[in-house]
Design a protein around this motif. Structure first.
Motif, mmCIF file in Angstrom:
data_model
loop_
_atom_site.group_PDB
_atom_site.id
_atom_site.type_symbol
_atom_site.label_atom_id
_atom_site.label_comp_id
_atom_site.label_asym_id
_atom_site.label_seq_id
_atom_site.Cartn_x
_atom_site.Cartn_y
_atom_site.Cartn_z
ATOM 1 N N THR A 74 35.380 46.559 45.206
ATOM 2 C CA THR A 74 35.145 46.094 43.824
ATOM 3 C C THR A 74 35.672 44.661 43.737
ATOM 4 O O THR A 74 36.669 44.342 44.367
ATOM 5 C CB THR A 74 35.916 46.959 42.807
ATOM 6 N N MET A 111 36.937 48.576 37.911
ATOM 7 C CA MET A 111 35.489 48.550 37.729
ATOM 8 C C MET A 111 34.908 49.952 37.616
ATOM 9 O O MET A 111 33.700 50.139 37.673
ATOM 10 C CB MET A 111 34.830 47.850 38.924
ATOM 11 N N ASP A 130 28.958 45.284 38.349
ATOM 12 C CA ASP A 130 28.566 45.359 36.963
ATOM 13 C C ASP A 130 27.045 45.229 36.872
ATOM 14 O O ASP A 130 26.433 44.515 37.644
ATOM 15 C CB ASP A 130 29.234 44.187 36.242
ATOM 16 N N SER A 179 27.017 51.113 35.801
ATOM 17 C CA SER A 179 27.448 50.223 36.869
ATOM 18 C C SER A 179 26.527 50.449 38.057
ATOM 19 O O SER A 179 25.987 51.537 38.239
ATOM 20 C CB SER A 179 28.869 50.538 37.290
ATOM 21 N N SER A 196 35.178 45.313 33.934
ATOM 22 C CA SER A 196 36.251 46.318 33.827
ATOM 23 C C SER A 196 36.352 46.819 32.402
ATOM 24 O O SER A 196 36.064 46.106 31.450
ATOM 25 C CB SER A 196 37.608 45.760 34.254
#
Lengths: 218, 495
Positions: free
Chosen positions: A59, A64, A183, A194, B474
């Motif tokens: 990541t 994430m 992303d 994702s 995130s």
């Protein structure tokens, strides 16, 4: 009669992960442990995580959804009565979230962050060799191939799954599975999904990716 | 007027001095004993006891001051005193508030009962003073344990060398020494029975019928007519072994085979006594320097040589020694009883439970502890707290009480989303052009969830929590302080 026999053979061949049949194994067979995400099962050989070995999750930065991806796996490990060892995670592990995810916190052990790298690798190798540890999670950005091979061997002897979280992908890593979480944005799902790319998996010909909503439980 | 038997009763020296009573001392020289034996043969109608075995002499110690203490305390004290008594006898037995030891075998060595008594008196008095108890105690010596105990309880502090004289010595004792219950005592009193000799005048069958077999048995034992089973003192196990190296060694790898041999001795010791150990210290001795000590504490007591060796090897890999090793010493600090794993006859269909004390996991954890140190391995446990930073606890794995506390408790958690990662200290978020900023801009996805707690303690918490998404992907757990300063903080990462 003949047809029935050949279908039996097909079935046997399908189930044997050690047999390479010269074709793409993505989404084939039943040897894997389901990931809990149907889209991901469809692109993994054996339709799920391998039973043992080393796995790398890449990541760009922590947070994430890499842990959300593994939560169904953790749950199944705990149900088997095995332990999960977190080796020097970057932040504090938060127990209420584990309880919400249905993971028994009694079977979770944490090795503190300020442990030296040498000790981290030593404990990771020992943990992978121990059969009572079902899953070993470690956060290590860069490890030499020699070390990775050694960890891979340890995981094979202990029938354990080890997961390495890192920021950068290394092409020549010997780990049987490498994943990348990125992303993604799509018209209908927005930012909810994702993109999980299987960069490498033993049995797959090429890298495949799927869009998954990792926070479906949350 | 004088009873011929009373000659054989000698108050021991200390009492003689205190009370100033007129005593006729009967020396225990063989001549006199023989003479006394002759008189005994003449006077007593019964045949003397068989002489196949030499008579025993039991020294009894009665401590009435222990009566008020609890049973476990009494046991502890008696155990300590029994340890002292071992200096004069190898055979020490426990009785209610009393101890008895065999002294005949050591009579010649110590030079008489007086010396033995003085020696014990000093030890016992010192010990009693240390416990801040009354340092007076009662004692007596006679050929039977029960006889000595009865004499000691009566406060006669008598010494009876010969079995034939026991009857007359015991006969004078009041019935109270038998430790009867109130009802029995009252009934005996009403029957006109005041002394033990009165009981002997009664038919023993009748006494047995009316008062149970307790009284008759006790008296039979006291006279040596019945065997006296006792609970003997067994000294606690101790294991210290050392080995002097023929030449100095600097390389610890060379020391390991010798350690292995010492461990084999240790495991042999443990196996013979059905024990295991959970704490031992290995000392590497150096010349003109303090020794290097390696302390090994085990979560689960063990006596497996391989396991102990593995732990020591792990310790040795981290160890640096200041100077060459000249000798090795192993000492066991704590013993534990050995619990063997039992195999079940039928294979259990139930899958392996996590609660099961799995030895291989425990061994792995011990190895991990040996390498990383005790406080590097943590258990996580959630607490019933509203305050987010107190809702999760990191407990030391090594602390047993922590484990017990955390096991089997399912505490309720909030239904609102909680992140897997929590930041040790919340990070202040900036606001840039009206947007929240961490490393990249942040957009709020859901919320708020108000958490308001600890208002009673002064350090009150009032926060609105939101789930937010950083533009890099995130998912974050952020909050805004309510109150005068409305600052934003990052508190967790959903990962």
């Amino acid at each position: 009669m003949h047809d029935a026999g050949s279908s039996d053979i097909d079935e046997l061949i399908q189930d044997n992960p050690a047999l390479w049949r010269g074709c793409d194994m993505a989404g084939q067979g039943t040897t894997g442990r389901s990931t809990g995400f149907t889209q991901l099962d469809a692109i993994l050989p054996g339709r799920g995580w391998p039973e043992k070995g080393l796995m790398e999750v890449v990541t760009p930065h922590w947070g994430m959804g890499e842990l959300q991806l593994l939560i169904p796996l953790m749950r199944s490990v705990v149900e088997q009565g095995k332990w999960i060892l977190w080796i020097s995670p970057p932040y504090l592990l938060y127990a209420p979230a584990l309880v919400q995810a249905g993971i028994n916190t009694e079977q979770v052990l944490v090795v503190k962050l300020d442990t030296s790298c040498k000790d981290v690798l030593w404990s990771m190798e020992k943990a992978l060799q121990t059969e009572n540890c079902g899953l070993v999670l470690a956060w290590q950005n860069w490890l030499p191939t020699k070390v990775l091979r050694r960890l891979q061997l340890a995981a094979d002897t202990g029938d354990t799954l080890g997961v390495l979280f890192k920021h950068h992908d290394s092409e020549h890593s010997p780990s049987p599975i490498r994943l990348k979480i990125e992303d993604s944005y799509s018209e209908n799902a927005g930012f909810n999904e994702s993109e999980v790319t299987v960069i490498k998996a033993r049995g797959n010909f090429r890298s495949l990716s799927a869009n998954i909503n990792l926070y479906q439980q949350a | 007027m004088k009873d011929p038997d009373s000659e054989a009763q000698l108050p021991l020296p200390s009492l003689a001095r205190e009370s100033g009573a007129q005593v006729i001392r009967l020396p225990a020289s063989p001549n006199t004993v023989k003479a006394n034996r002759l008189t005994a043969n003449k006077t007593s109608l019964r045949t003397p006891a068989r002489r196949t075995r030499p008579n025993k002499l039991w020294y009894a110690l009665y401590l009435p001051q222990l009566t008020n203490l609890g049973p476990s305390q009494q046991k502890k004290y008696l155990n300590r005193l029994a340890g002292h008594m071992q200096s004069v006898s190898s055979n020490v037995s426990f009785h209610p508030q009393a101890l008895a030891c065999e002294v005949r075998s050591g009579l010649k060595y110590f030079g008489g009962i007086d010396t033995i008594h003085q020696k014990l008196k000093k030890l016992v008095e010192e010990q009693l003073q240390q416990w801040e108890l009354d340092d007076n105690f009662l004692y007596a010596a006679s050929p039977t344990i029960s006889g000595s105990l009865l004499l000691a309880r009566s406060g006669h502090n008598a010494l009876v060398y010969r079995k034939e004289n026991l009857r007359s010595a015991l006969g004078q004792l009041p019935t109270d020494v038998l430790h009867l219950n109130r009802e029995q005592g009252r009934r005996l009193h009403n029957m006109g029975v005041r002394y033990l000799r009165d009981i002997w005048r009664l038919p023993s069958d009748g006494v047995r019928k009316r008062f149970g077999s307790n009284i008759v048995d006790q008296l039979d034992k006291a006279l040596g007519k019945a065997p006296e089973p006792t609970c003997n003192y067994v000294p606690p196990p101790a294991f210290i072994t050392s080995y002097d190296l023929p030449y100095e060694l600097e390389n610890l790898d060379r020391v390991l085979p010798i350690v292995d041999e010492l461990l084999a001795q240790l495991c042999d010791f443990l196996r013979r006594r059905d024990l295991s150990t959970n704490h031992l210290i290995l000392s590497l001795l150096h010349e003109k320097r303090d020794s290097t000590d390696v302390s090994i504490g085990l979560r689960q007591a063990s006596r497996s040589q391989q396991h102990l060796m593995l732990l020591l090897e792990t310790h040795f890999s981290q160890l640096s020694i200041p100077s060459p090793v000249t000798a090795i010493k192993i000492e066991v600090i704590k013993f534990d009883s050995f619990i063997a794993e039992s195999n079940s006859l039928l294979k259990e269909a139930v899958p392996e439970l996590p609660k099961q004390n799995d030895s291989s996991l425990v061994q792995f954890m011990e190895q991990l502890q040996a390498r990383l140190g005790n406080n590097h391995i943590k258990l996580v446990s959630n607490m019933a707290q509203h305050c987010p930073e107190h809702a999760s606890m990191q407990l030391d794995y090594s602390d047993d009480s922590n484990r017990r506390k955390s096991i089997g408790k399912v505490r309720k958690v909030s239904n609102n989303p909680r992140p897997l990662w929590l930041l040790q200290d919340p990070v202040l978020l900036h606001i840039n052009k009206g947007r929240l900023f961490y490393r990249k801009p942040i957009a709020i996805l859901s919320g708020p969830e108000r958490i308001e707690t600890h208002w009673w303690s002064g350090a009150d918490i009032c926060r609105d929590y939101y789930v937010a998404r950083e533009s890099s992907g995130s998912r974050l757990w952020i909050y805004q302080e309510k109150g005068s300063v409305k600052k934003w903080y990052l508190h967790g990462i959903f990962a």
